[in-house]
Design an enzyme around this catalytic site. Structure first.
Site, PDB file in Angstrom:
ATOM      1  N   ARG A   1       0.849  -1.200   0.000  1.00  9.55           N
ATOM      2  CA  ARG A   1       0.000   0.000   0.000  1.00  9.55           C
ATOM      3  C   ARG A   1       0.886   1.251   0.000  1.00  9.55           C
ATOM      4  O   ARG A   1       0.599   2.230  -0.677  1.00  9.55           O
ATOM      5  CB  ARG A   1      -0.957   0.018   1.212  1.00  9.55           C
ATOM      6  CG  ARG A   1      -1.670   1.362   1.359  1.00  9.55           C
ATOM      7  CD  ARG A   1      -2.960   1.326   2.171  1.00  9.55           C
ATOM      8  NE  ARG A   1      -2.926   0.469   3.342  1.00  9.55           N
ATOM      9  CZ  ARG A   1      -2.286   0.742   4.487  1.00  9.55           C
ATOM     10  NH1 ARG A   1      -1.614   1.876   4.617  1.00  9.55           N
ATOM     11  NH2 ARG A   1      -2.303  -0.118   5.486  1.00  9.55           N
TER      12      ARG A   1
ATOM     13  N   TYR B   1     -15.163  17.785 -16.459  1.00 10.28           N
ATOM     14  CA  TYR B   1     -15.481  16.362 -16.521  1.00 10.28           C
ATOM     15  C   TYR B   1     -16.567  16.068 -15.482  1.00 10.28           C
ATOM     16  O   TYR B   1     -16.465  16.509 -14.327  1.00 10.28           O
ATOM     17  CB  TYR B   1     -14.213  15.547 -16.248  1.00 10.28           C
ATOM     18  CG  TYR B   1     -14.479  14.076 -16.131  1.00 10.28           C
ATOM     19  CD1 TYR B   1     -14.827  13.339 -17.245  1.00 10.28           C
ATOM     20  CD2 TYR B   1     -14.413  13.436 -14.902  1.00 10.28           C
ATOM     21  CE1 TYR B   1     -15.106  11.987 -17.147  1.00 10.28           C
ATOM     22  CE2 TYR B   1     -14.680  12.076 -14.796  1.00 10.28           C
ATOM     23  CZ  TYR B   1     -15.026  11.368 -15.924  1.00 10.28           C
ATOM     24  OH  TYR B   1     -15.307  10.031 -15.828  1.00 10.28           O
TER      25      TYR B   1
ATOM     26  N   ASP C   1      -6.001  19.159 -15.535  1.00 11.67           N
ATOM     27  CA  ASP C   1      -6.361  17.783 -15.889  1.00 11.67           C
ATOM     28  C   ASP C   1      -5.935  17.616 -17.350  1.00 11.67           C
ATOM     29  O   ASP C   1      -6.562  18.155 -18.258  1.00 11.67           O
ATOM     30  CB  ASP C   1      -7.873  17.590 -15.706  1.00 11.67           C
ATOM     31  CG  ASP C   1      -8.338  16.176 -16.074  1.00 11.67           C
ATOM     32  OD1 ASP C   1      -7.637  15.501 -16.855  1.00 11.67           O
ATOM     33  OD2 ASP C   1      -9.407  15.769 -15.593  1.00 11.67           O
TER      34      ASP C   1
ATOM     35  N   LYS D   1      -7.229   6.626 -20.063  1.00  6.04           N
ATOM     36  CA  LYS D   1      -7.478   7.143 -21.405  1.00  6.04           C
ATOM     37  C   LYS D   1      -6.217   7.012 -22.262  1.00  6.04           C
ATOM     38  O   LYS D   1      -5.753   5.908 -22.472  1.00  6.04           O
ATOM     39  CB  LYS D   1      -8.002   8.580 -21.283  1.00  6.04           C
ATOM     40  CG  LYS D   1      -9.058   8.761 -20.177  1.00  6.04           C
ATOM     41  CD  LYS D   1     -10.358   8.028 -20.430  1.00  6.04           C
ATOM     42  CE  LYS D   1     -11.300   8.014 -19.232  1.00  6.04           C
ATOM     43  NZ  LYS D   1     -11.627   9.295 -18.611  1.00  6.04           N
TER      44      LYS D   1
HETATM   45  C1  LIG Z   1     -12.095   9.784 -17.358  1.00  7.48           C
HETATM   46  C2  LIG Z   1     -11.705  11.125 -16.868  1.00  7.48           C
HETATM   47  C3  LIG Z   1     -11.475  11.366 -15.511  1.00  7.48           C
HETATM   48  C4  LIG Z   1     -11.728  10.296 -14.439  1.00  7.48           C
HETATM   49  O1  LIG Z   1     -10.850   9.248 -14.539  1.00  7.48           O
HETATM   50  P1  LIG Z   1     -11.238   7.707 -14.146  1.00  7.48           P
HETATM   51  O2  LIG Z   1      -9.987   7.000 -14.497  1.00  7.48           O
HETATM   52  O3  LIG Z   1     -12.415   7.334 -14.969  1.00  7.48           O
HETATM   53  O4  LIG Z   1     -11.537   7.694 -12.704  1.00  7.48           O
HETATM   54  C5  LIG Z   1     -11.063  12.625 -15.136  1.00  7.48           C
HETATM   55  N1  LIG Z   1     -10.880  13.615 -16.045  1.00  7.48           N
HETATM   56  C6  LIG Z   1     -11.112  13.423 -17.357  1.00  7.48           C
HETATM   57  C7  LIG Z   1     -10.896  14.545 -18.310  1.00  7.48           C
HETATM   58  C8  LIG Z   1     -11.534  12.176 -17.818  1.00  7.48           C
HETATM   59  O5  LIG Z   1     -11.763  11.996 -19.118  1.00  7.48           O
END
Ligand SMILES: *Cc1c(COP(=O)(O)O)cnc(C)c1O
Length: 380
Positions: A48, A101, A173, A198
């Site tokens: 962890r 998001y 982000d 992604k």
């Molecule tokens: C998918 C996404 C998230 C969240 O991420 P997860 O891996 O699904 O928890 C945050 N910001 C953006 C721009 C995203 O496309």
């Protein structure tokens, strides 16, 4: 300094000193033998707190974003949760993008608001609006660029300066751009956040997140909170992400080639009302995107003249573009944000146009993608 792809393939990933294994091993061990009490080999004690496969991923991501520290998480939302806890206290205020998001909006609106955090949604492409939203209580400006799903662009260097003047930190982000297309820390951002689910992972086979920063004190706080709250990725997930990221540069080039071609096709199509792609010269953020991004990315959104019914028919009619949430994988996806990814913002200030269709353009042969969309648009 090694180049981007050299780092993607080698940073944090020296061949194993014992076996010579060229790829990073998956270390499933939850615990590590101590040579006498407290005698740790290589700093590992319990998975962890730290795990060698996760460390390799973190070193690689830090190198790709040009940051001193990276912390990997079990999801992008896990990373966001820990980051917000690290920066905010009850009574603090945060600025968020007006088309944030959906999950980020939900986290702040439904979880952090209950702990006394207030927020203001702002179009971060409008610097005067950002200035007006800042107050002495603002500790954080949360930004996305390009935004999801409207593909709005914020000038990172400018909003960093505005945030810093007000005593707030700037988080970017960077999920939509990936570190290959955009490196926010070099532009003045304090923290970069990723859903590695992604583009970074890139194959739609693992959920993960990461935070990258060069702020030593903040990184220490984030690592403390991660260990205290247990929001860690498993070693197999870390390994899959590490395997995906090695090809990030070549994948992004192809995503961009294909997206540019599809944006052109959509622009000329009679059923399409408006195409949102920062690579198009008439996009309001085009010049800023050209300044701060290497290319314009693989996400394309558009609205249809026939409204939501037409949009639903197009989403149902594609064969190669799979109707699914998420983005950034090698395969092309199509979705209707108002009824899928962005349901959680319905009725709020963050609501998206109801005929908006979002494409995550994959790396298939572009002629096949164009043909698939043309056939579906005939149903609009
Ligand atoms: C998918 C996404 C998230 C969240 O991420 P997860 O891996 O699904 O928890 C945050 N910001 C953006 C721009 C995203 O496309």
């Amino acid at each position: 300094m090694p180049g981007f792809s050299t780092n993607a393939i080698h940073a944090g990933q020296e061949p194993d000193p014992v076996t010579g294994a060229v790829t990073m091993p998956i270390h499933p061990s939850s615990t590590f033998k101590q040579d006498g009490v407290g005698g740790l080999r290589g700093g590992y004690e319990y998975s962890r707190s730290a795990n060698p496969t996760r460390t390799a991923l973190q070193e690689c991501l830090a190198a790709l974003e040009g940051g001193r520290h990276a912390v990997a998480f079990g999801s992008g939302m896990g990373a966001s949760d820990v980051l917000l806890r690290a920066i905010l206290a009850p009574g603090d205020h945060v600025v968020i993008p007006h088309d944030a998001y959906g999950g980020t909006f939900r986290l702040i609106d439904k979880v952090f608001a209950g702990w006394g955090v207030t927020y203001t949604p702002v179009d971060l492409g409008d610097v005067a609006a950002l200035r007006a939203a800042l107050s002495p209580r603002t500790k954080l400006v949360w930004s996305e660029t390009p935004t999801n799903p409207l593909l709005g662009i914020a000038d990172i260097a400018v909003i960093a300066q505005v945030a810093h003047t007000a005593g707030a930190l700037l988080v970017v982000d960077n999920t939509f751009a990936s570190p290959y297309l955009q490196q926010p820390l070099a532009l003045g951002a304090d923290v970069v956040l990723h859903s590695t689910t992604k583009y970074v992972g890139g194959h739609s086979d693992v959920v993960g997140g990461a935070i990258v920063t060069s702020d030593d004190a903040l990184a220490e706080k984030i690592a403390f909170l991660q260990n205290a709250t247990g929001q860690v990725p498993g070693p197999f997930d870390a390994w899959l992400t590490l395997r995906g990221v090695k090809t990030l540069a070549v994948r992004m080039e192809r995503h961009c080639d294909n997206a540019e071609r599809i944006a052109e096709m959509l622009t000329a199509h009679p059923a399409v009302e408006r195409v949102l792609y920062p690579g198009l010269p008439d996009h309001p953020g085009h010049e800023i995107a050209a300044k701060q991004m290497r290319r314009f990315g693989g996400m394309v959104s558009f609205t249809l003249k026939g409204g939501q019914e037409a949009a639903r028919r197009v989403c149902a009619a594609t064969e190669l573009f799979t109707l699914a949430e998420s983005l950034g994988g090698v395969e092309s996806l199509i979705e209707l944000p108002a009824a899928m990814t962005h349901m959680s913002v319905a009725g709020s200030e963050l609501e998206v146009p109801d005929s908006l269709v979002r494409l995550s353009v994959g790396i298939e042969d572009v002629e096949d993608l164009v043909e698939d969309l043309r056939a579906a648009l005939a149903q609009a």
